[in-house]
Design a protein around this motif. Structure first.
Motif, PDB file in Angstrom:
ATOM      1  N   ALA A  22     -16.555  38.182 -54.168  1.00 19.33           N
ATOM      2  CA  ALA A  22     -17.719  38.133 -55.059  1.00 19.33           C
ATOM      3  C   ALA A  22     -18.995  38.556 -54.328  1.00 19.33           C
ATOM      4  O   ALA A  22     -19.923  39.092 -54.942  1.00 19.33           O
ATOM      5  CB  ALA A  22     -17.879  36.728 -55.634  1.00 19.33           C
ATOM      6  N   LEU A  23     -19.010  38.336 -53.013  1.00 20.16           N
ATOM      7  CA  LEU A  23     -20.169  38.723 -52.192  1.00 20.16           C
ATOM      8  C   LEU A  23     -20.092  40.180 -51.741  1.00 20.16           C
ATOM      9  O   LEU A  23     -20.992  40.666 -51.054  1.00 20.16           O
ATOM     10  CB  LEU A  23     -20.258  37.821 -50.966  1.00 20.16           C
ATOM     11  N   GLY A  24     -19.001  40.867 -52.086  1.00 23.72           N
ATOM     12  CA  GLY A  24     -18.871  42.278 -51.761  1.00 23.72           C
ATOM     13  C   GLY A  24     -18.140  42.586 -50.467  1.00 23.72           C
ATOM     14  O   GLY A  24     -18.098  43.733 -50.019  1.00 23.72           O
ATOM     15  N   ALA A  25     -17.545  41.570 -49.852  1.00 21.72           N
ATOM     16  CA  ALA A  25     -16.799  41.786 -48.608  1.00 21.72           C
ATOM     17  C   ALA A  25     -15.408  42.349 -48.906  1.00 21.72           C
ATOM     18  O   ALA A  25     -14.871  42.156 -49.999  1.00 21.72           O
ATOM     19  CB  ALA A  25     -16.668  40.471 -47.838  1.00 21.72           C
ATOM     20  N   LYS A  26     -14.820  43.012 -47.916  1.00 22.82           N
ATOM     21  CA  LYS A  26     -13.444  43.495 -48.045  1.00 22.82           C
ATOM     22  C   LYS A  26     -12.481  42.320 -47.895  1.00 22.82           C
ATOM     23  O   LYS A  26     -12.586  41.538 -46.949  1.00 22.82           O
ATOM     24  CB  LYS A  26     -13.144  44.534 -46.963  1.00 22.82           C
ATOM     25  N   VAL A  27     -11.580  42.190 -48.863  1.00 23.07           N
ATOM     26  CA  VAL A  27     -10.542  41.156 -48.816  1.00 23.07           C
ATOM     27  C   VAL A  27      -9.196  41.861 -48.928  1.00 23.07           C
ATOM     28  O   VAL A  27      -8.975  42.630 -49.856  1.00 23.07           O
ATOM     29  CB  VAL A  27     -10.715  40.148 -49.966  1.00 23.07           C
ATOM     30  N   ALA A  28      -8.298  41.620 -47.969  1.00 23.68           N
ATOM     31  CA  ALA A  28      -7.018  42.339 -47.967  1.00 23.68           C
ATOM     32  C   ALA A  28      -6.035  41.640 -47.036  1.00 23.68           C
ATOM     33  O   ALA A  28      -6.361  40.663 -46.373  1.00 23.68           O
ATOM     34  CB  ALA A  28      -7.237  43.784 -47.519  1.00 23.68           C
ATOM     35  N   ARG A  29      -4.797  42.174 -47.002  1.00 24.62           N
ATOM     36  CA  ARG A  29      -3.797  41.699 -46.054  1.00 24.62           C
ATOM     37  C   ARG A  29      -4.297  41.908 -44.634  1.00 24.62           C
ATOM     38  O   ARG A  29      -4.903  42.925 -44.316  1.00 24.62           O
ATOM     39  CB  ARG A  29      -2.496  42.498 -46.212  1.00 24.62           C
ATOM     40  N   SER A  30      -3.999  40.936 -43.798  1.00 26.01           N
ATOM     41  CA  SER A  30      -4.330  41.089 -42.388  1.00 26.01           C
ATOM     42  C   SER A  30      -3.262  41.925 -41.701  1.00 26.01           C
ATOM     43  O   SER A  30      -2.071  41.784 -41.997  1.00 26.01           O
ATOM     44  CB  SER A  30      -4.386  39.707 -41.732  1.00 26.01           C
ATOM     45  N   ASP A  31      -3.682  42.767 -40.780  1.00 30.52           N
ATOM     46  CA  ASP A  31      -2.692  43.553 -40.022  1.00 30.52           C
ATOM     47  C   ASP A  31      -2.099  42.713 -38.887  1.00 30.52           C
ATOM     48  O   ASP A  31      -1.227  43.164 -38.147  1.00 30.52           O
ATOM     49  CB  ASP A  31      -3.303  44.852 -39.487  1.00 30.52           C
ATOM     50  N   LYS A  32      -2.551  41.446 -38.759  1.00 28.57           N
ATOM     51  CA  LYS A  32      -2.038  40.558 -37.713  1.00 28.57           C
ATOM     52  C   LYS A  32      -1.017  39.560 -38.257  1.00 28.57           C
ATOM     53  O   LYS A  32      -0.528  38.702 -37.525  1.00 28.57           O
ATOM     54  CB  LYS A  32      -3.193  39.825 -37.034  1.00 28.57           C
ATOM     55  N   GLY A  33      -0.707  39.666 -39.547  1.00 28.37           N
ATOM     56  CA  GLY A  33       0.350  38.840 -40.120  1.00 28.37           C
ATOM     57  C   GLY A  33      -0.099  37.441 -40.500  1.00 28.37           C
ATOM     58  O   GLY A  33      -1.283  37.146 -40.611  1.00 28.37           O
ATOM     59  N   TRP A  34       0.886  36.594 -40.698  1.00 25.77           N
ATOM     60  CA  TRP A  34       0.654  35.229 -41.165  1.00 25.77           C
ATOM     61  C   TRP A  34      -0.030  34.365 -40.108  1.00 25.77           C
ATOM     62  O   TRP A  34       0.229  34.514 -38.912  1.00 25.77           O
ATOM     63  CB  TRP A  34       1.981  34.568 -41.526  1.00 25.77           C
ATOM     64  N   GLU A  35      -0.840  33.430 -40.594  1.00 24.02           N
ATOM     65  CA  GLU A  35      -1.375  32.353 -39.761  1.00 24.02           C
ATOM     66  C   GLU A  35      -0.933  31.065 -40.454  1.00 24.02           C
ATOM     67  O   GLU A  35      -1.278  30.824 -41.608  1.00 24.02           O
ATOM     68  CB  GLU A  35      -2.907  32.449 -39.695  1.00 24.02           C
ATOM     69  N   ILE A  36      -0.111  30.264 -39.748  1.00 25.55           N
ATOM     70  CA  ILE A  36       0.475  29.077 -40.402  1.00 25.55           C
ATOM     71  C   ILE A  36       0.403  27.841 -39.518  1.00 25.55           C
ATOM     72  O   ILE A  36       0.377  27.930 -38.305  1.00 25.55           O
ATOM     73  CB  ILE A  36       1.973  29.266 -40.782  1.00 25.55           C
ATOM     74  N   SER A  37       0.397  26.687 -40.202  1.00 28.38           N
ATOM     75  CA  SER A  37       0.440  25.355 -39.598  1.00 28.38           C
ATOM     76  C   SER A  37      -0.864  25.023 -38.862  1.00 28.38           C
ATOM     77  O   SER A  37      -1.855  25.736 -38.998  1.00 28.38           O
ATOM     78  CB  SER A  37       1.666  25.210 -38.694  1.00 28.38           C
ATOM     79  N   VAL A  38      -0.858  23.934 -38.097  1.00 31.32           N
ATOM     80  CA  VAL A  38      -2.093  23.481 -37.447  1.00 31.32           C
ATOM     81  C   VAL A  38      -2.543  24.519 -36.419  1.00 31.32           C
ATOM     82  O   VAL A  38      -1.784  24.901 -35.528  1.00 31.32           O
ATOM     83  CB  VAL A  38      -1.896  22.108 -36.763  1.00 31.32           C
ATOM     84  N   THR A  39      -3.783  24.982 -36.571  1.00 30.89           N
ATOM     85  CA  THR A  39      -4.321  26.050 -35.736  1.00 30.89           C
ATOM     86  C   THR A  39      -5.721  25.669 -35.262  1.00 30.89           C
ATOM     87  O   THR A  39      -6.556  25.235 -36.057  1.00 30.89           O
ATOM     88  CB  THR A  39      -4.412  27.368 -36.538  1.00 30.89           C
ATOM     89  N   ALA A  40      -5.958  25.831 -33.960  1.00 28.18           N
ATOM     90  CA  ALA A  40      -7.287  25.557 -33.400  1.00 28.18           C
ATOM     91  C   ALA A  40      -8.207  26.741 -33.642  1.00 28.18           C
ATOM     92  O   ALA A  40      -7.773  27.896 -33.584  1.00 28.18           O
ATOM     93  CB  ALA A  40      -7.176  25.271 -31.909  1.00 28.18           C
TER      94      ALA A  40
END
Length: 252
Positions: free
Chosen positions: A122-140
Motif C-alpha cells: 500500500a506504501l508502494g514498496a516492492k513485495v515479492a518472493r525472496s530469492d533467499k527462500g523460506w525463513e521459519i521457526s524462532v529466528t533472531a
C-alpha cells in the motif's frame, strides 16, 4: 492519543489450521490472546487483559467485511498463507482499504507478516518472493537503534513463517529490524503504523502444526522440517512485541 479503551479492529486475512482453530476460533482469537498478554505485561493504568481493550474481528477474505474508521482507533492486519502480491479481488480490496487508512491521520495500523507486506504494498514498496527462500521457526533479528528503543531490547527473536518479503523500506519509514534473509523485518512511523515480518502471535503449538502440515504436503523438505523443529521451543519475544504494539497505540 487514543483514549482507553483502545478500539482495535483485527482484520483476519486467513483461517488457522484445525487444532489452532479449535482452540482460538480464528486468527482474531490468536491475536486477542496476544494483545491481552501484552496488556497485562505493559503495566499501564487502566489497561489489562480484562480492561482497556475493545477488540473487534473482521473476515476480509470470504465475507470481505471492514470496520468503519470512526468506530476504531487502529487496524491490525494478520498473517496469511496467501501471497501479498497477488491480485485476487479481496487482496486488492484490502490494499485499497489500507491506502484509505494511510490517507487519514487518526486511525493507526499494525501489520504482521502478510499484513506487514500488505502495508508495504500500500506504501508502494516492492513485495515479492525472496530469492533467499523460506525463513521459519524462532529466528533472531538485528535491531536498529530505533528498534532497540521501541522494543526495549538489544536483540529480538520471533517465530517466522514466510518466503515473501518487502524488498525495500518505503520513503520516510524508520527501519527497526533485519535478518540475513529479510532486510525489512519491521517498519515504523510514529503515530501512523508499525509492522513486523515475524509472528509475535504464534505459539510453539501453532508453529509445530504449520511445520508438520507443510512438511507432509512436500512444501518443506525433511531438512527444513528438522531445522524448524530444532528451534521451535526456543525463547521468543512475542509478548514484548505485543507490548510495543500497545505502546505505539498510546503514543501522543
Amino acid at each position: 492519543m487514543p483514549s482507553l479503551p483502545l478500539r482495535i479492529a483485527i482484520l483476519e486475512c486467513d483461517t488457522p489450521l484445525d487444532n489452532t482453530r479449535a482452540k482460538y476460533g480464528g486468527y482474531g482469537g490468536v491475536f486477542t490472546a496476544l494483545l491481552k498478554a501484552g496488556a497485562d505485561a505493559l503495566n499501564y493504568p487502566g489497561l489489562s487483559a480484562s480492561s482497556g481493550l475493545d477488540l473487534s474481528i473482521f473476515d476480509v477474505v470470504t465475507a470481505q467485511s471492514y470496520p468503519s474508521l470512526e468506530n476504531i482507533d487502529a487496524i491490525l492486519l494478520t498473517g496469511s498463507k496467501h501471497n501479498s502480491f497477488d491480485d485476487d479481488p479481496w487482496i486488492l480490496k484490502l490494499v485499497e482499504f489500507v491506502k484509505q487508512v494511510l490517507e487519514q491521520k487518526r486511525v493507526r495500523i499494525i501489520g504482521v507478516c502478510f499484513g506487514h507486506q500488505i502495508l508495504g504494498r500500500a506504501l508502494g514498496a516492492k513485495v515479492a518472493r525472496s530469492d533467499k527462500g523460506w525463513e521459519i521457526s524462532v529466528t533472531a533479528m538485528d535491531l536498529t537503534k530505533k528498534g532497540q528503543e521501541l522494543f526495549g531490547r538489544t536483540s529480538l527473536a520471533l517465530y517466522q513463517m514466510h518466503r515473501d518479503i518487502v524488498y525495500d523500506y518505503p520513503e520516510g519509514v524508520e527501519p527497526l529490524a533485519s535478518t540475513d534473509r529479510c532486510a525489512v523485518q519491521a517498519m515504523y512511523i510514529p503515530k501512523r503504523y508499525i509492522s513486523v515480518q515475524g509472528h509475535p502471535e504464534f505459539t510453539e503449538e501453532i508453529m509445530r502444526e504449520i511445520v508438520k502440515l507443510r512438511h507432509s504436503t512436500g512444501l518443506f523438505t525433511d531438512d527444513m522440517e528438522k531445522d524448524a523443529i530444532e528451534r521451535v521451543d526456543r525463547y521468543q519475544d512475542g509478548v514484548v512485541v505485543a507490548q510495543t504494539f500497545l505502546k505505539f497505540l498510546l503514543e501522543e
